[in-house]
Motif scaffolding. Structure first.
Motif, PDB file in Angstrom:
ATOM      1  N   ARG A   1       0.872  -1.192  -0.089  1.00  0.00           N
ATOM      2  CA  ARG A   1      -0.059   0.078  -0.035  1.00  0.00           C
ATOM      3  C   ARG A   1       0.833   1.207   0.116  1.00  0.00           C
ATOM      4  NH1 ARG A   1      -3.056  -2.936   3.715  1.00  0.00           N
ATOM      5  NH2 ARG A   1      -2.236  -1.951   5.577  1.00  0.00           N
ATOM      6  N   ARG A   2       2.038   1.208   0.744  1.00  0.00           N
ATOM      7  CA  ARG A   2       2.805   2.442   0.894  1.00  0.00           C
ATOM      8  C   ARG A   2       3.414   2.604  -0.470  1.00  0.00           C
ATOM      9  NH1 ARG A   2       6.909   2.555   6.033  1.00  0.00           N
ATOM     10  NH2 ARG A   2       4.764   2.357   6.996  1.00  0.00           N
ATOM     11  N   LEU A   3       3.857   1.637  -1.437  1.00  0.00           N
ATOM     12  CA  LEU A   3       4.655   1.883  -2.658  1.00  0.00           C
ATOM     13  C   LEU A   3       3.404   2.446  -3.561  1.00  0.00           C
ATOM     14  CD1 LEU A   3       6.770   1.561  -4.767  1.00  0.00           C
ATOM     15  CD2 LEU A   3       5.832  -0.720  -4.961  1.00  0.00           C
ATOM     16  N   MET A   4       2.284   1.737  -3.537  1.00  0.00           N
ATOM     17  CA  MET A   4       0.975   2.190  -4.681  1.00  0.00           C
ATOM     18  C   MET A   4       0.423   3.576  -4.386  1.00  0.00           C
ATOM     19  SD  MET A   4       1.394  -0.332  -6.612  1.00  0.00           S
ATOM     20  CE  MET A   4       0.091   0.254  -7.681  1.00  0.00           C
ATOM     21  N   SER A   5       0.623   3.979  -2.959  1.00  0.00           N
ATOM     22  CA  SER A   5       0.063   5.496  -2.799  1.00  0.00           C
ATOM     23  C   SER A   5       1.168   6.509  -2.565  1.00  0.00           C
ATOM     24  CB  SER A   5      -0.554   5.496  -1.249  1.00  0.00           C
ATOM     25  OG  SER A   5       0.566   5.063  -0.353  1.00  0.00           O
ATOM     26  N   SER A   6       2.417   6.178  -3.052  1.00  0.00           N
ATOM     27  CA  SER A   6       3.715   7.225  -2.744  1.00  0.00           C
ATOM     28  C   SER A   6       3.666   7.900  -3.910  1.00  0.00           C
ATOM     29  CB  SER A   6       4.854   6.418  -2.617  1.00  0.00           C
ATOM     30  OG  SER A   6       5.671   7.185  -2.735  1.00  0.00           O
TER      31      SER A   6
ATOM     32  N   PRO B   1      20.160  -0.169  -3.860  1.00  0.00           N
ATOM     33  CA  PRO B   1      19.401   0.956  -4.502  1.00  0.00           C
ATOM     34  C   PRO B   1      18.186   1.204  -3.685  1.00  0.00           C
ATOM     35  CG  PRO B   1      18.799  -0.827  -5.766  1.00  0.00           C
ATOM     36  CD  PRO B   1      19.845  -1.215  -4.692  1.00  0.00           C
ATOM     37  N   LEU B   2      17.799   2.588  -3.627  1.00  0.00           N
ATOM     38  CA  LEU B   2      16.599   3.227  -2.985  1.00  0.00           C
ATOM     39  C   LEU B   2      15.625   3.230  -4.113  1.00  0.00           C
ATOM     40  CD1 LEU B   2      18.005   5.690  -0.345  1.00  0.00           C
ATOM     41  CD2 LEU B   2      16.943   3.340   0.060  1.00  0.00           C
ATOM     42  N   ALA B   3      14.388   2.879  -3.960  1.00  0.00           N
ATOM     43  CA  ALA B   3      13.369   2.787  -5.117  1.00  0.00           C
ATOM     44  C   ALA B   3      12.231   3.678  -5.027  1.00  0.00           C
ATOM     45  CB  ALA B   3      12.902   1.180  -5.413  1.00  0.00           C
ATOM     46  N   ALA B   4      11.893   4.053  -3.661  1.00  0.00           N
ATOM     47  CA  ALA B   4      10.743   4.827  -3.484  1.00  0.00           C
ATOM     48  C   ALA B   4      10.834   5.789  -2.022  1.00  0.00           C
ATOM     49  CB  ALA B   4       9.370   4.132  -3.508  1.00  0.00           C
ATOM     50  N   TYR B   5      10.026   6.682  -2.083  1.00  0.00           N
ATOM     51  CA  TYR B   5       9.956   7.345  -0.537  1.00  0.00           C
ATOM     52  C   TYR B   5       8.541   7.747  -0.569  1.00  0.00           C
ATOM     53  CZ  TYR B   5       9.913  11.325   2.610  1.00  0.00           C
ATOM     54  OH  TYR B   5       9.596  12.125   3.689  1.00  0.00           O
ATOM     55  N   ASP B   6       8.070   7.580   0.793  1.00  0.00           N
ATOM     56  CA  ASP B   6       6.685   7.808   1.418  1.00  0.00           C
ATOM     57  C   ASP B   6       6.944   8.975   2.230  1.00  0.00           C
ATOM     58  OD1 ASP B   6       3.984   7.071   1.919  1.00  0.00           O
ATOM     59  OD2 ASP B   6       4.514   6.489   3.715  1.00  0.00           O
ATOM     60  N   THR B   7       5.940   9.806   2.236  1.00  0.00           N
ATOM     61  CA  THR B   7       5.895  11.063   2.751  1.00  0.00           C
ATOM     62  C   THR B   7       5.338  10.907   4.113  1.00  0.00           C
ATOM     63  OG1 THR B   7       5.709  12.510   0.838  1.00  0.00           O
ATOM     64  CG2 THR B   7       5.096  13.588   2.943  1.00  0.00           C
TER      65      THR B   7
ATOM     66  N   PRO C   1      12.705   3.768   7.910  1.00  0.00           N
ATOM     67  CA  PRO C   1      12.556   5.161   8.230  1.00  0.00           C
ATOM     68  C   PRO C   1      13.767   5.925   7.813  1.00  0.00           C
ATOM     69  CG  PRO C   1      11.960   3.853  10.033  1.00  0.00           C
ATOM     70  CD  PRO C   1      12.395   2.941   9.130  1.00  0.00           C
ATOM     71  N   VAL C   2      13.688   7.091   7.264  1.00  0.00           N
ATOM     72  CA  VAL C   2      14.628   7.808   6.474  1.00  0.00           C
ATOM     73  C   VAL C   2      15.661   8.326   7.755  1.00  0.00           C
ATOM     74  CG1 VAL C   2      15.387  10.163   5.699  1.00  0.00           C
ATOM     75  CG2 VAL C   2      13.448   8.711   4.482  1.00  0.00           C
ATOM     76  N   ALA C   3      15.367   8.761   8.828  1.00  0.00           N
ATOM     77  CA  ALA C   3      16.071   8.941  10.276  1.00  0.00           C
ATOM     78  C   ALA C   3      17.208   7.709  10.238  1.00  0.00           C
ATOM     79  CB  ALA C   3      15.401   9.582  11.181  1.00  0.00           C
ATOM     80  N   GLN C   4      16.658   6.746  10.151  1.00  0.00           N
ATOM     81  CA  GLN C   4      17.515   5.565  10.498  1.00  0.00           C
ATOM     82  C   GLN C   4      18.418   5.043   9.045  1.00  0.00           C
ATOM     83  OE1 GLN C   4      15.429   2.161  11.722  1.00  0.00           O
ATOM     84  NE2 GLN C   4      14.586   3.160  13.436  1.00  0.00           N
ATOM     85  N   LEU C   5      17.896   5.635   7.893  1.00  0.00           N
ATOM     86  CA  LEU C   5      18.949   5.196   6.762  1.00  0.00           C
ATOM     87  C   LEU C   5      20.049   6.370   6.812  1.00  0.00           C
ATOM     88  CD1 LEU C   5      16.544   4.871   3.605  1.00  0.00           C
ATOM     89  CD2 LEU C   5      18.055   3.239   4.797  1.00  0.00           C
ATOM     90  N   TYR C   6      19.792   7.508   7.367  1.00  0.00           N
ATOM     91  CA  TYR C   6      20.506   8.756   7.577  1.00  0.00           C
ATOM     92  C   TYR C   6      21.798   8.266   8.552  1.00  0.00           C
ATOM     93  CZ  TYR C   6      22.511  13.519   8.518  1.00  0.00           C
ATOM     94  OH  TYR C   6      22.981  14.230   8.854  1.00  0.00           O
ATOM     95  N   ALA C   7      21.444   7.933   9.383  1.00  0.00           N
ATOM     96  CA  ALA C   7      22.378   7.318  10.686  1.00  0.00           C
ATOM     97  C   ALA C   7      23.143   6.217  10.271  1.00  0.00           C
ATOM     98  CB  ALA C   7      21.652   6.765  11.920  1.00  0.00           C
ATOM     99  N   ALA C   8      22.479   5.302   9.384  1.00  0.00           N
ATOM    100  CA  ALA C   8      23.088   3.904   8.660  1.00  0.00           C
ATOM    101  C   ALA C   8      24.191   4.689   7.622  1.00  0.00           C
ATOM    102  CB  ALA C   8      22.202   3.154   8.204  1.00  0.00           C
TER     103      ALA C   8
END
Length: 276
Positions: free
Chosen positions: A78-83, A220-226, A247-254
């Protein structure tokens, strides 16, 4: 202005040789081993939690941490399709690759992006009648001093190495150390890139910061959900983890985690058609 890395060696080794092998694996790019005890001060709080209490079942051999959402789950779909930022997903998923060995995460990630960009493809040793970018032929035109198959099979690639290697191909390459970016800048790069079908974000990160088992990795990163402020990671180690929303904050930390080979933070490489 930037750089990185990750990997792992493995095998049924004993005694001193085993210790040396594990220590070497922890220095490199796609290392699936967890950080050594001496690195505990750099680990995410997620890493300290027992896996039994922080995971749920998924479609891979390792359970997905509860802070992540697998794409195979209804919520992930659902997250992918609604993004509004899912345009990178379609070409990347069409050319999805599983890395050929445990140190080839950077190679598999790159091959996916090169094929998805739709640039002229080289002659393929795998498919003689059909030009195609493949992991097997990736290093054919790359200067061995920049990167070569034998060394990458043992050590993976740093950010600088992968950026230089991709510069061999007719694509535009931009690299970003996470330490040079604020969280907002990192998020904007991910959001703006995933909104495109002709530009891709290749992420170099450390797994422990997102709650997974392992060391440094590329995918690779393939999508972003606001709404959830999360990004879809198409993990090229599909034998280990499925595609997940993180979560983007965790990706940023990683991505900020220091690469022990370069001594610099990890981050992003953005590739696009040179015409763009």
């Amino acid at each position: 202005m930037f750089r990185y890395s990750s990997t792992r060696a493995a095998g049924r080794i004993s005694g001193f040789a085993w210790v040396v092998t594990v220590a070497a694996a922890m220095l490199t790019a796609c290392a699936p081993m967890p950080p050594a005890a001496g690195d505990a001060h750099t680990a995410s709080p997620l890493a300290a939690q027992p896996s039994q209490s922080t995971t749920h079942s998924a479609d891979g051999p390792l359970p997905v941490p509860v802070n992540l959402i697998a794409l195979t789950q209804p919520a992930g779909q659902r997250r992918l399709m609604s993004s509004a930022y899912n345009q990178s997903y379609w070409p990347l998923s069409q050319y999805f690759e599983t890395q050929r060995n445990e140190a080839y995460c950077s190679v598999a990630t790159s091959v996916m992006a090169l094929n998805a960009l739709g640039i002229r493809r080289p002659e393929s040793s795998l498919y003689p009648d059909f030009p195609f970018f493949s992991q097997q032929d990736f290093f054919r035109a790359i200067d061995p001093q920049v990167a070569n198959a034998a060394k990458v099979s043992r050590e993976g690639m740093t950010l600088d190495q992968l950026s230089a290697a991709l510069g061999t191909f007719p694509v535009d390459v931009k690299k970003f150390h996470a330490s040079d970016l604020t969280l907002d800048q990192f998020r904007n790069l991910v959001r703006d890139t995933t909104a495109r079908h002709d530009r891709f974000a290749l992420l170099n990160f450390r797994r422990v910061e997102i709650g997974e088992t392992g060391g440094g990795h590329w995918s690779p990163l393939a999508a972003y959900d606001t709404a959830s402020d999360s990004a879809l990671l198409l993990d090229v180690a599909r034998y280990k983890y499925p595609a997940v929303w993180v979560p983007v904050a965790q990706l940023y930390a990683a991505a900020q985690a220091v690469d022990s080979v370069s001594g610099l933070s990890r981050g992003l490489v953005i590739v696009s058609n040179a015409a763009n």
